[in-house]
Write a protein that holds these residues in place. Structure first.
Motif, short mmCIF file in Angstrom:
data_model
loop_
_atom_site.label_atom_id
_atom_site.label_comp_id
_atom_site.label_asym_id
_atom_site.label_seq_id
_atom_site.Cartn_x
_atom_site.Cartn_y
_atom_site.Cartn_z
N CYS A 1 0.83 -1.21 0.00
CA CYS A 1 0.00 0.00 0.00
C CYS A 1 0.87 1.26 0.00
O CYS A 1 2.05 1.23 0.34
N THR A 2 0.24 2.37 -0.37
CA THR A 2 0.95 3.65 -0.36
C THR A 2 0.79 4.39 0.95
O THR A 2 1.56 5.30 1.24
N ASN B 1 -4.78 2.83 -0.50
CA ASN B 1 -4.18 3.16 -1.79
C ASN B 1 -5.06 4.18 -2.48
O ASN B 1 -6.30 4.14 -2.34
N GLU B 2 -4.45 5.08 -3.24
CA GLU B 2 -5.24 6.02 -4.01
C GLU B 2 -6.19 5.24 -4.91
O GLU B 2 -5.79 4.27 -5.55
N PRO C 1 -10.14 9.83 -0.80
CA PRO C 1 -9.14 9.87 0.27
C PRO C 1 -9.76 9.96 1.66
O PRO C 1 -9.06 10.17 2.64
N GLY C 2 -11.07 9.80 1.75
CA GLY C 2 -11.76 9.92 3.03
C GLY C 2 -11.50 8.74 3.95
O GLY C 2 -10.82 7.78 3.60
N PRO C 3 -12.07 8.81 5.14
CA PRO C 3 -11.91 7.72 6.11
C PRO C 3 -12.73 6.50 5.70
O PRO C 3 -13.67 6.60 4.91
#
Length: 139
Positions: free
Chosen positions: A81-82, A104-105, A111-113
């Motif tokens: 993962c990033t 990961n994107e 990008p939320g929780p």
């Protein structure tokens, strides 16, 4: 009784229902969140009535930090993962537990929780077993 387990400890029913046990780390039981959308591990310090990290003794706080970092690194190695998200919210389940989630994107909710995003998608047993074995090997 397991080593490190304090008398009177019992796992919150919701954690028990939403996760599967993976292994004993020392202070914490490591569990897998049964949601295949994200590789998601949960550490549960085996201390009765612990709600916040500051409820733990200083030694247990240090051990929790060590175990969380160890799990985060293993999860990153396993998934590639990033980003690793780590959190101890406790708004719904008050029992102290720490989430370690591989992100990961472009994943569900990025990008939320992850909390409250969509409907949980349980693993099939074979995939859950494969993920569990890969995490165990990395640890």
């Amino acid at each position: 009784m397991l080593p490190g387990l304090k008398a009177g400890f019992s796992l919150d029913a919701r954690l028990d229902a939403d996760t599967d046990p993976l292994m004993w780390l020392g202070l914490c039981e490591l569990r897998i969140m049964n949601d295949r959308r994200w590789p998601w591990l949960i550490l549960v310090p085996q201390r009765p009535e612990a709600v916040e990290i500051h409820d733990l003794t200083p030694l247990d706080q240090a051990m929790l930090t060590f175990e969380t970092n160890m799990v985060a690194q293993a999860l990153k190695n396993v998934t590639g993962c990033t980003k690793i998200n780590t959190g101890a919210l406790g708004n719904v389940v008050r029992q102290l537990h720490v989430h370690v989630i591989a992100r990961n994107e472009g994943d569900a909710g990025w990008p939320g929780p992850v909390w409250g995003h969509g409907v949980r998608e349980p693993y099939d047993r074979a995939d859950l077993h494969r993920f569990a074995e890969s995490v165990k090997a990395a640890l």
